[in-house]
Design a protein around this motif. Sequence first.
Motif, short mmCIF file in Angstrom:
data_model
loop_
_atom_site.label_atom_id
_atom_site.label_comp_id
_atom_site.label_asym_id
_atom_site.label_seq_id
_atom_site.Cartn_x
_atom_site.Cartn_y
_atom_site.Cartn_z
N MET A 178 0.82 -1.21 0.00
CA MET A 178 0.00 0.00 0.00
C MET A 178 0.85 1.25 0.00
N GLU A 179 1.93 1.24 0.80
CA GLU A 179 2.78 2.41 0.88
C GLU A 179 3.40 2.73 -0.48
N THR A 180 3.83 1.70 -1.22
CA THR A 180 4.41 1.92 -2.54
C THR A 180 3.39 2.51 -3.48
N SER A 181 2.16 1.99 -3.43
CA SER A 181 1.10 2.49 -4.29
C SER A 181 0.78 3.95 -4.00
N LEU A 182 0.72 4.31 -2.72
CA LEU A 182 0.42 5.69 -2.36
C LEU A 182 1.56 6.63 -2.77
N ALA A 183 2.78 6.16 -2.64
CA ALA A 183 3.93 7.00 -2.96
C ALA A 183 3.95 7.40 -4.42
N ARG A 184 3.37 6.59 -5.29
CA ARG A 184 3.35 6.90 -6.72
C ARG A 184 2.56 8.16 -7.01
N ASP A 185 1.62 8.52 -6.14
CA ASP A 185 0.75 9.65 -6.39
C ASP A 185 1.16 10.91 -5.64
N LEU A 186 2.13 10.81 -4.73
CA LEU A 186 2.51 11.97 -3.93
C LEU A 186 3.30 12.96 -4.77
N MET A 187 3.00 14.24 -4.61
CA MET A 187 3.69 15.28 -5.35
C MET A 187 5.09 15.51 -4.79
N ILE A 204 -7.08 9.00 -6.84
CA ILE A 204 -8.35 8.63 -7.48
C ILE A 204 -8.20 8.64 -9.00
N ALA A 205 -7.52 9.66 -9.54
CA ALA A 205 -7.33 9.77 -10.99
C ALA A 205 -6.57 8.56 -11.54
N ARG A 206 -5.47 8.21 -10.88
CA ARG A 206 -4.62 7.13 -11.41
C ARG A 206 -5.29 5.78 -11.31
N THR A 207 -5.93 5.50 -10.19
CA THR A 207 -6.47 4.15 -9.96
C THR A 207 -7.85 3.96 -10.57
N GLY A 208 -8.61 5.04 -10.74
CA GLY A 208 -9.99 4.90 -11.21
C GLY A 208 -10.93 4.38 -10.15
N ALA A 209 -10.48 4.34 -8.89
CA ALA A 209 -11.29 3.79 -7.80
C ALA A 209 -12.45 4.71 -7.45
N PRO A 210 -13.53 4.16 -6.88
CA PRO A 210 -14.61 5.01 -6.37
C PRO A 210 -14.09 5.91 -5.25
N TRP A 211 -14.73 7.06 -5.07
CA TRP A 211 -14.29 8.00 -4.04
C TRP A 211 -14.32 7.35 -2.66
N VAL A 261 0.08 13.77 -31.23
CA VAL A 261 -1.23 13.85 -30.59
C VAL A 261 -1.71 12.46 -30.20
N GLU A 262 -1.37 11.44 -31.01
CA GLU A 262 -1.72 10.07 -30.66
C GLU A 262 -0.97 9.63 -29.40
N ARG A 263 0.29 10.00 -29.31
CA ARG A 263 1.07 9.66 -28.13
C ARG A 263 0.56 10.38 -26.89
N CYS A 264 0.05 11.60 -27.08
CA CYS A 264 -0.53 12.33 -25.95
C CYS A 264 -1.77 11.61 -25.44
N PHE A 265 -2.61 11.12 -26.34
CA PHE A 265 -3.79 10.35 -25.91
C PHE A 265 -3.36 9.13 -25.10
N ASN A 266 -2.30 8.46 -25.54
CA ASN A 266 -1.83 7.28 -24.81
C ASN A 266 -1.41 7.64 -23.38
N LYS A 267 -0.74 8.77 -23.24
CA LYS A 267 -0.32 9.21 -21.91
C LYS A 267 -1.52 9.56 -21.04
N LEU A 268 -2.50 10.24 -21.62
CA LEU A 268 -3.71 10.59 -20.86
C LEU A 268 -4.44 9.33 -20.40
N LYS A 269 -4.47 8.31 -21.25
CA LYS A 269 -5.21 7.09 -20.92
C LYS A 269 -4.47 6.19 -19.95
N ASN A 270 -3.22 6.53 -19.62
CA ASN A 270 -2.56 5.80 -18.54
C ASN A 270 -3.23 6.06 -17.20
N THR A 325 -11.40 5.31 -18.80
CA THR A 325 -12.81 4.92 -18.69
C THR A 325 -13.54 6.02 -17.95
N ARG A 326 -14.69 6.42 -18.44
CA ARG A 326 -15.42 7.49 -17.76
C ARG A 326 -16.32 6.92 -16.68
#
Length: 262
Positions: A1-10, A46-53, A220-229, A235-236
């Motif tokens: 869990m700590e590793t996962s959280l660290a990925r999102d810390l600024m 939330i953005a990276r994981t797509g998890a519910p709030w 622009v295609e590569r930018c879409f790929n980065k956004l979809k990471n 997924t909306r």
Amino acid sequence: METSLARDLMSDQEWAFFERFILSVRAPNGGKPTNHRLVLDGIFWIARTGAPWRDLPAEFGKWSSVYRQFRCWTLVGLWEDIMDALNQSGTVPSALQMIDSTVIRAHHQAAGAKRGTPRQGFGRSRGGFTTKIHLLVNAHGLPMRTEITPGQTSDYLGFDLVMADNLPRPSVLLADRGYDADSTRSIMERRNVLPVIPMRKSRKKRIGVDRSLYCLRNLVERCFNKLKNVRRVATRYDKTAESFLGFIDITSIRLWLRHLST
């Protein structure tokens, strides 16, 4: 869990950038000061994981407080203000720009918002229940403007939405043949912009294309790929157009900061 959280810390550098804009947004009710950095880290998770709030880890604070702060910043236009500042900063050349669109599948739980699905950017396309993202990027492949429409919307309409007057004007615009229309070319001509757009097969008057320039459209295609990471973009899950656009803008801002830091 700590590793996962660290990925999102600024980093401290990234927080110093966001802090200037966040402090300019006044609290609507004069409530107690909030640890805005921790809240922002929670939004990134939330953005990276797509998890519910409701699945937000307790380390980021109460999920409902983080969600309310996200909605507050989104509705006051914080993310758009940051994107405008980045576009106007002059740190990245804007003479060459590219435009494209992509269709995003919407989760069934995203339906049901007030005012109806079309106004929230939902529609029906070959992919089913979808939203279309329209994207304008600069010569470094960084997002300049994003807008959303129902999935079946034509690229012509998306062109009008993202080519805003408050953006740096390009000298050359790259697009695929889906944007090949007399109206689009006329707008570019009036703005002294060179359109590099392949012709539709049905076009009677043939127009040449600089293929060496057109090859750069892969940015622009590569930018879409980065956004979809970011799963909240790929997924909306959001019912409202404002929240979904908010996650797209947040992801776009972080792409800018990552590029500028290197």
